[in-house]
Design a protein around this motif. Structure first.
Motif, PDB file in Angstrom:
ATOM      1  N   UNK A 141      43.714  59.197  49.230  1.00 36.13           N
ATOM      2  CA  UNK A 141      42.826  59.024  48.087  1.00 36.13           C
ATOM      3  C   UNK A 141      41.954  57.771  48.151  1.00 36.13           C
ATOM      4  N   UNK A 142      42.190  56.888  49.122  1.00 33.14           N
ATOM      5  CA  UNK A 142      41.389  55.672  49.224  1.00 33.14           C
ATOM      6  C   UNK A 142      42.089  54.490  48.578  1.00 33.14           C
ATOM      7  N   UNK A 143      41.315  53.609  47.930  1.00 34.08           N
ATOM      8  CA  UNK A 143      41.882  52.377  47.382  1.00 34.08           C
ATOM      9  C   UNK A 143      41.223  52.021  46.060  1.00 34.08           C
ATOM     10  N   UNK A 144      41.947  51.187  45.298  1.00 30.64           N
ATOM     11  CA  UNK A 144      41.441  50.700  44.020  1.00 30.64           C
ATOM     12  C   UNK A 144      41.876  49.257  43.840  1.00 30.64           C
ATOM     13  N   UNK A 145      40.934  48.387  43.474  1.00 30.02           N
ATOM     14  CA  UNK A 145      41.232  46.983  43.179  1.00 30.02           C
ATOM     15  C   UNK A 145      40.881  46.745  41.721  1.00 30.02           C
ATOM     16  N   UNK A 146      41.867  46.307  40.945  1.00 28.79           N
ATOM     17  CA  UNK A 146      41.707  46.168  39.498  1.00 28.79           C
ATOM     18  C   UNK A 146      42.035  44.723  39.090  1.00 28.79           C
ATOM     19  N   UNK A 147      41.003  43.884  38.836  1.00 29.59           N
ATOM     20  CA  UNK A 147      41.253  42.523  38.340  1.00 29.59           C
ATOM     21  C   UNK A 147      41.763  42.592  36.896  1.00 29.59           C
ATOM     22  N   UNK A 148      42.948  42.003  36.664  1.00 30.10           N
ATOM     23  CA  UNK A 148      43.577  42.106  35.351  1.00 30.10           C
ATOM     24  C   UNK A 148      43.331  40.899  34.455  1.00 30.10           C
ATOM     25  N   UNK A 149      42.910  39.782  35.047  1.00 31.53           N
ATOM     26  CA  UNK A 149      42.699  38.568  34.251  1.00 31.53           C
ATOM     27  C   UNK A 149      43.414  37.379  34.870  1.00 31.53           C
ATOM     28  N   UNK A 150      43.922  36.486  34.023  1.00 39.86           N
ATOM     29  CA  UNK A 150      44.560  35.255  34.507  1.00 39.86           C
ATOM     30  C   UNK A 150      45.918  35.046  33.842  1.00 39.86           C
TER      31      UNK A 150
END
Length: 210
Positions: A141-150
């Motif tokens: 399915x590929x890849x996913x990068x999800x920035x969630x915060x700090x």
């Protein structure tokens, strides 16, 4: 080789700005920080691409956990077993990174925990703010990068906080028992003779009888 391809895909997407080119969809992401007593210190649920509204504080005594479900469709009907799932914590000042590997429970359900050992080894030596990024990869399915915060990481406790000062102790003075009063020597000799007299008389009587 399969894992390397997944990681290369994830890193490539991260560099390009954190967008998804494939069909990995993330369900609600639950972020919790707990007290040792079991009480919640921080709890927030995010829907992609939402970020944390504030930076929760992490320490060795406040366990951190993150859970989510992965799907291969936007309707979140088909659970997806990922080939790679990890959370990257990156120090905003030094750029130091630490990764947490996700544990899959039921198919498509993942959990991340910052253990006390991981915190003390990888995070406590460099306190401060860390960015929190969810990186997911699937060979199909590929890849996913999800920035969630700090998140805000507390440092180690100062070694001088409870410093023990050793100093010379007061001298211990022992008081020994006083010498007892002894009787007069002459009295002692007379008493000894009187005590031994019966034995002497007994010895003389035995000789006469024998």
């Amino acid at each position: 080789m399969r894992l390397l391809r997944v990681l290369a895909s994830a890193v490539g997407l991260w560099v390009l700005g954190g967008t998804s080119l494939a069909a990995i969809h993330v369900g609600p992401v639950h972020v919790k920080v707990m007290e040792r007593t079991g009480d919640k210190q921080f709890s927030e649920t995010l829907k992609h691409p939402q970020k944390l509204s504030s930076a929760p504080k992490l320490s060795a005594t406040t366990p951190f956990s993150l859970t989510f479900d992965a799907f291969d469709d936007a309707a979140h009907k088909n659970a997806l077993a990922l080939d790679q799932a990890f959370v990257v914590l990156r120090h905003t000042g030094s750029g130091k990174e630490s990764a947490l590997v996700g544990k899959m429970g039921a198919r498509g359900t993942y959990r991340f925990d910052v253990t006390r050992k991981h915190f003390r080894t990888h995070l406590a030596p460099t306190p401060g703010k860390y960015t929190l990024t969810l990186v997911l990869g699937s060979f199909d399915q590929g890849a996913l990068v999800y920035p969630l915060g700090e998140v805000q990481v507390a440092g180690k406790r100062s070694a001088d906080a409870k410093k023990v000062v050793y100093d010379r102790r007061e001298e211990i003075r022992h008081r020994f028992g006083e010498a007892q009063k002894m009787p007069n020597v002459l009295v002692s000799v007379v008493f000894a003779l009187l005590t031994a007299a019966p034995l002497g008389g007994l010895a003389v009587a035995w000789q006469r009888m024998g």
